[in-house]
Design an enzyme around this catalytic site. Structure first.
Site, PDB file in Angstrom:
ATOM      1  N   GLU A  52      -2.437 -57.971  29.021  1.00 20.09           N
ATOM      2  CA  GLU A  52      -1.442 -58.650  29.177  1.00 20.09           C
ATOM      3  C   GLU A  52      -1.848 -60.170  28.914  1.00 20.09           C
ATOM      4  OE1 GLU A  52      -0.124 -56.276  32.884  1.00 20.09           O
ATOM      5  OE2 GLU A  52      -2.044 -56.952  31.535  1.00 20.09           O
ATOM      6  N   CYS A  76      -0.890 -56.542  37.335  1.00 19.24           N
ATOM      7  CA  CYS A  76      -1.332 -56.656  38.613  1.00 19.24           C
ATOM      8  C   CYS A  76      -1.193 -57.709  39.121  1.00 19.24           C
ATOM      9  CB  CYS A  76      -3.021 -56.668  38.700  1.00 19.24           C
ATOM     10  SG  CYS A  76      -3.654 -58.077  37.448  1.00 19.24           S
ATOM     11  N   ALA A 155     -12.754 -22.804  27.283  1.00 20.19           N
ATOM     12  CA  ALA A 155     -12.510 -22.249  25.769  1.00 20.19           C
ATOM     13  C   ALA A 155     -12.613 -20.793  25.798  1.00 20.19           C
ATOM     14  CB  ALA A 155     -13.552 -22.874  24.738  1.00 20.19           C
ATOM     15  N   TRP A 171     -19.078 -19.945  17.829  1.00 22.19           N
ATOM     16  CA  TRP A 171     -18.245 -20.735  18.633  1.00 22.19           C
ATOM     17  C   TRP A 171     -16.882 -20.109  18.904  1.00 22.19           C
ATOM     18  CZ3 TRP A 171     -20.399 -24.591  20.869  1.00 22.19           C
ATOM     19  CH2 TRP A 171     -21.439 -25.440  20.219  1.00 22.19           C
ATOM     20  N   LEU A 205     -24.858 -31.963  26.192  1.00 23.35           N
ATOM     21  CA  LEU A 205     -23.795 -32.547  27.012  1.00 23.35           C
ATOM     22  C   LEU A 205     -23.539 -34.016  26.456  1.00 23.35           C
ATOM     23  CD1 LEU A 205     -24.093 -31.059  30.490  1.00 23.35           C
ATOM     24  CD2 LEU A 205     -23.057 -30.350  28.501  1.00 23.35           C
ATOM     25  N   ARG A 208     -20.623 -38.544  20.570  1.00 19.00           N
ATOM     26  CA  ARG A 208     -21.045 -39.596  19.487  1.00 19.00           C
ATOM     27  C   ARG A 208     -19.878 -40.463  19.262  1.00 19.00           C
ATOM     28  NH1 ARG A 208     -24.685 -39.392  15.256  1.00 19.00           N
ATOM     29  NH2 ARG A 208     -25.008 -37.180  15.755  1.00 19.00           N
ATOM     30  N   GLU A 295     -17.873 -28.358  32.697  1.00 23.16           N
ATOM     31  CA  GLU A 295     -17.953 -27.330  31.838  1.00 23.16           C
ATOM     32  C   GLU A 295     -18.509 -26.138  32.425  1.00 23.16           C
ATOM     33  OE1 GLU A 295     -18.895 -28.836  27.789  1.00 23.16           O
ATOM     34  OE2 GLU A 295     -18.092 -30.717  28.070  1.00 23.16           O
ATOM     35  N   GLY A 297     -19.419 -22.130  33.911  1.00 27.76           N
ATOM     36  CA  GLY A 297     -19.130 -20.975  33.879  1.00 27.76           C
ATOM     37  C   GLY A 297     -18.275 -20.321  34.939  1.00 27.76           C
TER      38      GLY A 297
END
Length: 368
Positions: A52, A76, A155, A171, A205, A208, A295, A297
């Site tokens: 704001e 706030c 995934a 993949w 891990l 970019r 991420e 297993g």
């Protein structure tokens, strides 16, 4: 343009703060005069001016009498690293405000709205409320609950598999979906994986930003220090970001000193599983880790579910199936007898990334 369209413009501004504002929420604001946006901005950095204030400063003049400010989160009303935005709004002369989401913190919830209304401003709330709330998953959690916001990512193929029976997993999803994962890695202040994932995939891990590679804090859950044999070879123990890597293990396991000598931080936690997670959560809060993107297993995911430590799930699905009972599923270790007792997701969001689908939402545990 409509109120919804103006709030959509404020949301676009808010998302510019993705991965930049730390424990603060992402917030966007636009100022409208007539049917035209005359100023727009967002909360840019942790501890810096709020959206704001930035939007009003960008305007560079007193708002017109009919000016309306659209803001994605309730302004706030208390002093923290900056002064109250409610004061700045009142001083600006703005007479109408449209708000997306209410601040979830019980100390502030609705107080800013009340102050502005008491001062005579016309305040509307709830425009694109769900979208504005969804923008700040971590902030909303830490404002209302103790401990970090822990989200799992998986995934899978159509039959729920994360790899073939030989362990091949590259993949499952395509490049577009994997790019979305990079965005969520940037959003969360920490990423977590299990020892099995480290040994099988040797992940970095990282994410970019333009041409710059970076990463969040990296938790390796390795209670038996099975990754010790790869201390000199594995990416996360030897790359330029190794000081961001933390081994999370049991306090009774020998060998942790080798990690410490290699420059890797060690969190040695209690062996008892309940105390393990309680201590992990407390340590995260001590070190300002407000969210962890897991991420992992099936072992780590199952452990988190069994101990009700997983709050949210990102489930990517690819249009492939393996049809092999020996292939690994993304989670296991549960005993669910009826569909009525199955885990479920709420406040579900859907997205398509090429041919892949993302379904994400809050995890509902049996009996809750």
């Amino acid at each position: 343009m409509t109120e919804v369209q103006f709030m959509e413009a404020a949301l676009i501004e808010a998302k510019k703060g993705w991965g930049k504002v730390g424990a603060n929420p992402m917030v966007g604001a636009v100022i409208v005069e007539g049917d035209k946006i005359v100023s727009r901005d967002y909360h840019k950095v942790f501890g810096g001016p709020h959206a704001e204030v930035n939007a009003l400063n960008d305007l560079g003049r007193k708002p017109a009498d009919e000016a309306v400010m659209y803001v994605t989160l309730e302004p706030c009303s208390s002093t923290g690293k900056t002064g109250p935005c409610t004061n700045v709004i009142l001083e600006s002369g703005i007479r109408k405000l449209v708000i997306g989401a209410i601040d979830p913190d019980h100390r502030h919830r609705g107080h800013g709205v009340d102050l502005l209304r008491e001062a005579g401003l016309d305040v509307t709330t709830g425009i694109l409320k769900e979208a504005c709330e969804d923008l700040n998953l971590i902030f909303n959690h830490t404002a209302t609950q103790e401990g970090p916001f822990i989200a799992g990512k998986t995934a899978t193929t159509l039959d729920g598999k994360i790899a073939t029976r030989t362990g091949d997993s590259k993949w499952i999803t395509g490049e577009i979906a994997r790019a979305d994962v990079m965005q969520w890695r940037r959003y969360f202040p920490a990423i977590g994986v299990g020892a099995g994932t480290v040994l099988a995939d040797n992940p970095s891990l990282t994410y970019r930003i333009g041409d710059v590679v970076s990463c969040s804090k990296r938790f390796i859950f390795d209670r038996n220090l099975t990754t010790l044999s790869g201390l000199s070879d594995l990416n996360i123990y030897n790359d330029e970001f190794k000081e961001k890597t933390v081994i999370v293990t049991h306090e009774s396991i020998e060998g942790a000193e080798a990690f410490a000598a290699h420059g890797i931080t060690v969190w040695a936690l209690p062996t008892d599983i309940g105390a393990f997670w309680k201590t992990f959560n407390a340590r995260c809060i001590e070190e300002d880790v407000s969210g962890v993107y897991i991420e992992g297993g099936p072992g780590l995911m199952g452990d988190l579910l069994s101990n009700r430590q997983l709050h949210y799930l990102f489930a990517y699905h690819a249009p492939k199936f393996i049809a092999d009972s020996e292939a690994a599923s993304f989670v296991g270790g549960q005993e669910i007898a009826t569909m009525q007792n199955a885990f479920s997701l709420s406040h579900v969001q859907h997205a398509l990334f090429g041919d892949d689908q993302l379904m994400r939402g809050f995890i509902n545990y049996t009996g809750e």
